[in-house]
Design an enzyme around this catalytic site. Structure first.
Site, mmCIF file in Angstrom:
data_model
loop_
_atom_site.group_PDB
_atom_site.id
_atom_site.type_symbol
_atom_site.label_atom_id
_atom_site.label_comp_id
_atom_site.label_asym_id
_atom_site.label_seq_id
_atom_site.Cartn_x
_atom_site.Cartn_y
_atom_site.Cartn_z
ATOM 1 N N GLY A 22 33.050 60.334 7.089
ATOM 2 C CA GLY A 22 33.000 61.205 8.237
ATOM 3 C C GLY A 22 31.965 60.791 9.270
ATOM 4 C CE LYS A 41 24.242 53.144 8.385
ATOM 5 N NZ LYS A 41 22.947 53.192 7.695
ATOM 6 C CG ASP A 136 19.126 58.444 0.173
ATOM 7 O OD1 ASP A 136 19.342 59.094 -0.868
ATOM 8 O OD2 ASP A 136 20.037 58.025 0.911
#
Length: 344
Positions: A22, A41, A136
């Site tokens: 998404g 990306k 992360d």
């Protein structure tokens, strides 16, 4: 200074779409003049209209382009087209992420785990010295590959939610959670109570990754999001007596992992360097099993299929138009597994 988009046109040839979600998509490309495989990306324009996401994507690019470390993926180009698409060109890693490695083999040999841990802590420590908290650290953000001499090399990717300690700009609202629930530290769930997420949060997250690599078992109790959060906050990690009943993992290594997973930040390793040193002291006794690596990397070399050309107006078509791409069959190599794709 950002490179004008016109200067990138005709620079890359698309090889394959590696993943899409998404937030955008990730493409494997070839630099036409250098004949070098890279990754691009892409962030979708409707997301670029979100000021926070837009600033976060730009910050990732700015942060990444100034960092240089052998265990950190390199960023080459960053630009935006007239329609609001962001493009980030990065180093292509021909390997497998640690999530894929865990799926491929139940138990990773100790020598391989210790070498990977040593390298991971090396780059995490490098980021911390640059006043960057990754926030992360997870198996799908750590890629295992081989260097030019054929030795094991680990690369850390994705600085999209990294916390940079400079300036006064606040890109995350107070109390907003960022990260993956399975690998987040207790303090990442407690920001509303004033708990600061600092470099020791990354040490906790890596402790979970290391526990899984050693045992093939996830150490935090819980299956739903709420129970996982409760597990991080209140329950001790699964005992090694349960996850390693044969005692394959040395007591010293067990103690290191348990220390990294302390709920209280002050009881963990206080720096990645401290953690790396004790791992380094132990890894000399467990050499890297190269036959295991041969099996892993050879097993990843599967041929790719001819690339589908999407209809005009798609993300694929826009890449082709704006970068001067031509669709061609891939020249081999492997696509990386894509768990929990996070393009922010």
């Amino acid at each position: 200074m950002a490179i004008p988009f016109q200067q990138l046109e005709g620079k890359y040839e698309i090889l394959e779409k590696m993943s899409e979600g998404g937030m955008g998509a990730v493409y494997k490309v070839r630099h036409r003049l250098l004949d070098e495989v890279r990754v691009i990306k892409v962030m979708r324009p409707h997301l670029a209209e979100d000021e926070v996401l837009r600033k976060r994507f730009i910050r990732e690019a700015k942060t990444a382009t100034r960092l240089r470390h052998s265990n950190l993926v390199q960023v080459y180009d960053f630009t935006m087209d007239e329609s609001g698409y962001f493009f980030l060109a990065m180093e292509f890693i021909d390997g497998i992420d640690l999530y894929g490695l865990a799926k491929l083999t139940k138990i990773v040999p100790l020598g391989v785990v210790l070498e990977m841990a040593y390298q991971c802590l090396n780059v995490i420590g490098y980021l911390h010295k640059k006043e960057i908290v990754h926030r992360d650290i997870s198996p799908d953000n750590l890629l295992a590959c081989r260097d030019d001499e054929g030795e094991l090399l680990v690369k850390l990717i994705d600085l999209g939610i990294a916390k940079v300690r400079e300036g006064n700009e606040q890109l995350t609202a107070t109390g907003t959670f960022l990260g993956k629930v399975r690998y987040s530290s207790p303090e990442q769930f407690q920001s509303q109570e004033g708990h600061e997420v600092d470099h020791r949060s990354d040490i906790y997250s890596f402790g979970i990754v290391l526990y899984e690599l050693l045992t093939g078992v996830y150490p935090i109790k819980g299956k739903s999001i709420s129970s996982l959060i409760s597990g991080h906050l209140m329950h001790p990690p699964l005992s090694f007596d349960i996850s390693d009943p044969q005692g394959r993992i040395p007591e010293a290594l067990r103690a290191m992992v348990v220390k990294a997973l302390e709920k209280d930040q002050s009881k963990r390793f206080q720096t990645a360097g401290q953690f790396q040193k004790v791992i380094g002291d132990l890894r000399a006794a467990f050499p890297v099993e190269k036959t295991f690596l041969d099996g892993v990397f050879e097993g990843q070399r599967t041929p790719t299929t001819k690339i589908r050309v999407d209809k005009p107006g798609s993300t694929q078509g826009r890449l082709d138009r704006n970068f001067g791409f031509e669709t061609t069959p891939s020249k081999g190599g492997s696509s990386l597994p894509d768990p929990e794709l996070d393009l922010v």
